[in-house]
Design a protein around this motif. Sequence first.
Motif, mmCIF file in Angstrom:
data_model
loop_
_atom_site.group_PDB
_atom_site.id
_atom_site.type_symbol
_atom_site.label_atom_id
_atom_site.label_comp_id
_atom_site.label_asym_id
_atom_site.label_seq_id
_atom_site.Cartn_x
_atom_site.Cartn_y
_atom_site.Cartn_z
ATOM 1 N N SER A 130 0.851 -1.183 0.000
ATOM 2 C CA SER A 130 0.000 0.000 0.000
ATOM 3 C C SER A 130 0.889 1.235 0.000
ATOM 4 N N LEU A 131 0.745 2.060 -1.036
ATOM 5 C CA LEU A 131 1.596 3.242 -1.177
ATOM 6 C C LEU A 131 0.716 4.438 -1.522
ATOM 7 N N LEU A 186 9.252 0.753 -8.522
ATOM 8 C CA LEU A 186 8.091 -0.121 -8.385
ATOM 9 C C LEU A 186 8.094 -1.218 -9.437
ATOM 10 N N ALA A 222 5.286 -3.380 -7.619
ATOM 11 C CA ALA A 222 4.023 -2.966 -8.202
ATOM 12 C C ALA A 222 3.048 -4.132 -8.338
ATOM 13 N N LEU A 257 1.083 -4.554 -5.091
ATOM 14 C CA LEU A 257 0.358 -3.420 -4.520
ATOM 15 C C LEU A 257 -1.152 -3.654 -4.549
ATOM 16 N N THR A 280 -3.004 -1.016 -2.862
ATOM 17 C CA THR A 280 -3.408 0.396 -2.824
ATOM 18 C C THR A 280 -2.302 1.232 -3.453
ATOM 19 N N LEU A 281 -2.672 2.060 -4.416
ATOM 20 C CA LEU A 281 -1.719 2.965 -5.040
ATOM 21 C C LEU A 281 -2.406 4.299 -5.276
ATOM 22 N N VAL A 290 -1.473 8.082 -6.342
ATOM 23 C CA VAL A 290 -0.456 8.989 -6.862
ATOM 24 C C VAL A 290 -1.111 10.270 -7.397
ATOM 25 N N THR A 340 0.062 -3.704 -12.188
ATOM 26 C CA THR A 340 -0.717 -3.670 -10.937
ATOM 27 C C THR A 340 -1.969 -4.533 -11.059
ATOM 28 N N LEU A 380 -4.541 -4.599 -7.578
ATOM 29 C CA LEU A 380 -4.964 -3.337 -6.962
ATOM 30 C C LEU A 380 -6.439 -3.353 -6.566
ATOM 31 N N LEU A 431 -7.194 2.698 -6.339
ATOM 32 C CA LEU A 431 -6.300 3.383 -7.260
ATOM 33 C C LEU A 431 -6.725 4.842 -7.412
#
Length: 806
Positions: free
Chosen positions: A538-539, A554, A578, A581, A583-584, A586, A604, A607, A610
């Motif tokens: 999660s990022l 990633l 990646a 992941l 949760t992303l 950005v 991804t 995910l 997003l």
Amino acid sequence: MDSSSEEVILVCTNPDSIQTQTDSPNEEILISTTDILTLNSPTILNFNTIKVHALRDSLVQHSSYFRGLLSGSFSESCLGSITIKWNVQVFIQILKHINGCPLDIVSDTFVPLYEGALYFGVETLLLKCKMWLSEVFSLSSEGFQSTEIQVEDLIQFWKFGFEHATDFILDSCMSYLARNFMWATHCNSFGKIPYDMLLSSVKHPHLTVESEVHLADALLLWLGSNLENLESPSKAEAEDSCNGILKQIRVGLLPLWFAAGKRNSFHFRHLAEESIDSIFIQLNIPTLGSQDTIGYIDFQHLRIRLTVYSKKLNLFDCPQITYAVLLSSLIPSSDLTDPTLKKIIENLFTNSRHRVRDRRAFQQRQLQTVTFEAVQEVDISKCQRLLIEEAVDCFCKSFPSLRVFKAAYLLNIRTMGFLQLLEKCAFICEIDLTVDITPVLPAQVTVLSSSPAVIPPVPESSSVEYKAVEIMLFNKSGPPLSNVTKLTLEGRTDVCDLGLQYISKLCVSLCHLNIKGCISVTDIGISDLIRRCKKLNSLMVCDTSFGLNSVQALSSAISDSGSFFSGDSRDNYLNSVASNLQTLHVGGCRGICESSLLELMSQTQVLKSLCLRETNLVDQALYNFIGSSLKMLDVSNTKISGAALAYIIHRNPSLKCLKARGCKNLFQEDNSIVKRESSFSTSHEELHAELEKECTLEEVEVGWGFSTFFLSALEPALMSLKTISVGLGGTLGEYALRRLPAICPLLETISLHFQVVSDIVVMNIVTSLINLQALSLCYCLGDISMSSFKFSMQSLRKLRLERVTP
């Protein structure tokens, strides 16, 4: 044969059974005690009368009732049969127990069996019932959920114990309710709890609540459900009952906003004023008529509720909480009666009310704190006057099992220094240091380098709380924060690349990282952290310098040894950060180019959340997305088309939250849009069709292109909607707004911008939506007056009217 071994016939009938004339041969049955143990109980209970051959000596041995009846001077002692008018099903169970048959007690049978055992004097069954009650009531907070005990059962047990003056049951019920008070408040039957039972539990030393707000809310909720019962027999007695239970609230520990909001409450207004006065005195703010003396403070009433069963300590938004309040809550109650120790505590409170504090004057070493093994979560967010260094020291000593630590919205602490303080707490796995990000403008330029800001030396006269949070050297020896898996630093502008380096070295198990709005970190700093923290799933890096280097980190494959290497093969993509992941976020990261997004979306696959708002997102990037588990998607203020969004929705049928405000191309016909081969056209009808067919949305944010047609066409997909936000470019007519409560009956949050809204629309919304908690009308035109809000809105918590009506 010895008379003690003689048999006696027990004629068992229900006392409330209706005598009817019947020719049925199944009106009665004659059986032995052996038959009771072997025959099917439902079969036996089909008979109106059950005659049981039982041994006298067995009955006399196990039952004081039969002992007095059969071996005493009663006339029945010479009879060959005895009539038993009792609940037949219960009495059969008692006979089974007397004859050595194992008996399972459950919540539904406890009261009947206990009452029967009490009446017939079966001491062994009474003991078994007591052991069962003690066992289920002694279970921990996790354990009680696996038992059959519910609030309805507690009420039934309490009433039985009260009617029969059984102190054991009464004490057990009030203790269990006190220990599991938070659970009980969420049950539908909480309002049915008898007054005496509730009051006894609230007074109980084991009362366990997360905060004083939870207790106050629960008691006010209970009063709201029992006003009619409390109004009799006299108004004076009703007021005494209300005051008696509300007086148990420690008003000095309530948040100021809560106390101020209850000043108009009929039952709570006097306590609200008392709470405000107490809070102001603790904040050293004199009020009219208040006693600004240390003698006014009731130390016992300022003790934070902590018991051996407490799992959470929630002090959120209590600015009056100081180190003195905290420490006085962690010492044994007996210390408050000791003159010497009480004087030390008074000095603590006196010094805490002044800016300059001397730790040596506290003499806290003479105060021994209690250990609370069960506490796993602490929230001191917005406790601005709490001495951080001393507080962390107390928490580490008193809460050895601490797992979650929240210290959000505290501007008087330095991030890295605070993390190093938490090295003392060995088991912490989640840290939240969020600060408000709204005043911070998103970074519009790329930060090329990042280093700690130059901090001026702290004067000797400055407060300890500021000295305690200076940035320490990163080569400081100490145990790593290896258990930290979730770290939230949202809005922390003092975090730089060196701080990220410190985090990546010590938080080796980090899975969730939130550095949203940390505008002092660079793309290189973020990429270095990603390369070190291989377990990230999660990022959240919205409004940072996240860019090309971070995307490459990633996308780089992780070798079996844990190191990273670059590679372009498809297999390598499946073994990158990646690819793991879930949760992303950005959003607002302008440093990500179109090609980087294309590469990132192709990896991804798992995910669930997003966020790509305000990025250089194009249709092809969405077509490259290979995931099918999305639940939240934010593409606000991007250039995507309806066809690309329809493709994502088609692949992700579990989508619950869709944010697409500011997408001007969403409903435009444009055959020049570059896309891969697919069956989707660019028309908005295709997007409508996919939403209607695939989704059951709970949250929607839309703008350009959203219209009455959209709302009507998506009616099946919006039946479960809880949040709707319509921004600039969206046009909902009055007809659509009137139908909104019918189309979305579960709505809890409504936000309308630049819409034409009338009084009729507002009145329909506030009267029809019983779950409505937040309503925002911003820059809306139309005939709106304050008369629209004269109706009762019990659930409404937030009302925002910005440039709507005078």
